[in-house]
Enzyme design. Structure first.
Site, PDB file in Angstrom:
ATOM      1  N   HIS A  23       0.877  -1.168   0.000  1.00  0.00           N
ATOM      2  CA  HIS A  23       0.000   0.000   0.000  1.00  0.00           C
ATOM      3  C   HIS A  23       0.919   1.224   0.000  1.00  0.00           C
ATOM      4  O   HIS A  23       2.030   1.169   0.516  1.00  0.00           O
ATOM      5  CB  HIS A  23      -0.904  -0.011   1.233  1.00  0.00           C
ATOM      6  CG  HIS A  23      -1.871   1.123   1.265  1.00  0.00           C
ATOM      7  ND1 HIS A  23      -2.858   1.286   0.321  1.00  0.00           N
ATOM      8  CD2 HIS A  23      -1.988   2.170   2.116  1.00  0.00           C
ATOM      9  CE1 HIS A  23      -3.540   2.388   0.592  1.00  0.00           C
ATOM     10  NE2 HIS A  23      -3.031   2.943   1.677  1.00  0.00           N
ATOM     11  N   HIS A  35      -3.330   9.118   1.320  1.00  0.00           N
ATOM     12  CA  HIS A  35      -3.332   7.886   0.537  1.00  0.00           C
ATOM     13  C   HIS A  35      -4.710   7.625  -0.057  1.00  0.00           C
ATOM     14  O   HIS A  35      -5.715   8.149   0.415  1.00  0.00           O
ATOM     15  CB  HIS A  35      -2.856   6.699   1.379  1.00  0.00           C
ATOM     16  CG  HIS A  35      -3.672   6.441   2.620  1.00  0.00           C
ATOM     17  ND1 HIS A  35      -4.154   5.201   2.959  1.00  0.00           N
ATOM     18  CD2 HIS A  35      -4.094   7.266   3.609  1.00  0.00           C
ATOM     19  CE1 HIS A  35      -4.826   5.262   4.093  1.00  0.00           C
ATOM     20  NE2 HIS A  35      -4.801   6.517   4.504  1.00  0.00           N
ATOM     21  N   CYS A 108      -3.405   2.719  -5.541  1.00  0.00           N
ATOM     22  CA  CYS A 108      -2.742   3.639  -4.602  1.00  0.00           C
ATOM     23  C   CYS A 108      -1.322   3.990  -5.030  1.00  0.00           C
ATOM     24  O   CYS A 108      -0.852   5.100  -4.779  1.00  0.00           O
ATOM     25  CB  CYS A 108      -2.766   3.061  -3.187  1.00  0.00           C
ATOM     26  SG  CYS A 108      -1.964   1.448  -3.034  1.00  0.00           S
TER      27      CYS A 108
END
Length: 158
Positions: A23, A35, A108
Site C-alpha cells: 500500500h 493515501h 494507490c
C-alpha cells in the site's frame, strides 16, 4: 511501528508492506500520510471491488497498522520529482475526494507516483503482468510436454 530505514521527509513516497501487496501513501508532515484507500483508511484492496476509493489523510502509524513501512522514492533516479511543497499541497488538496479505483490502472501506487512525478506508475501491476505471463508460459510448456509424453507413451504401448 516498524519503520525500515530513514524517517520520511515531506513529499516522500511511503511503501507499506502488506501480505501479498504494498500500500502507498505520501508523507505530508507531522506524522501524517495522504493515501488512496477504502473508507476505513487501512487498505486499498476492498476498493477494488467497488471501483472507487477515497483520498484520506491519516496518521502514518494508523495506516501501517503494525506492518512494516519505508520511504521508497524509487523513481527519483529516472524521473525528476516535483518540489516537496508542491507534492504535499497537491496531496492535501485531494483529501476527501472520491476517485475511480482500478487495480491495474488507478491504484494507490499510481496515485502517489502521479503526485510526486506527474506520471501514475505501478510496478506492482507491471510485475504482476510479468509474473502472470511467465507463469502462464511455464504452465503451457509443462502441459505441452505432458501431452507430448502421454501421446508418445500411448503410441509405444499400441
Amino acid at each position: 511501528m516498524p519503520l525500515l530505514g530513514p524517517p520520511p521527509q515531506l513529499g516522500d513516497l511511503i511503501e507499506f508492506s502488506r501480505p501479498l501487496y504494498q500500500h502507498w501513501g505520501i508523507y505530508v508532515g507531522d506524522g501524517y500520510v495522504v493515501h488512496l484507500t477504502d473508507q476505513e483508511g487501512w487498505s486499498s484492496v476492498s476498493s477494488a471491488v467497488g471501483g472507487f476509493a477515497v483520498v484520506r489523510k491519516d496518521r502514518l502509524d494508523r495506516v501501517a497498522n503494525g506492518c512494516t513501512y519505508r520511504v521508497n522514492n524509487k523513481f527519483d533516479q529516472k524521473r525528476s520529482p516535483f518540489p516537496p511543497e508542491k507534492v504535499v499541497r497537491a496531496a492535501l488538496d485531494l483529501v476527501g475526494e472520491t476517485m475511480a479505483y482500478s487495480v491495474t490502472s488507478a491504484n494507490c501506487e499510481h496515485f502517489v507516483t502521479e503526485l510526486r512525478y506527474g506520471a501514475g506508475i505501478s510496478e506492482q501491476v507491471e510485475n504482476a503482468v510479468l509474473y502472470t505471463a511467465v507463469g502462464g508460459g511455464l504452465l503451457a510448456a509443462a502441459l505441452a510436454t505432458f501431452a507430448f509424453v502421454t501421446t508418445r507413451n500411448k503410441r509405444q504401448n499400441q
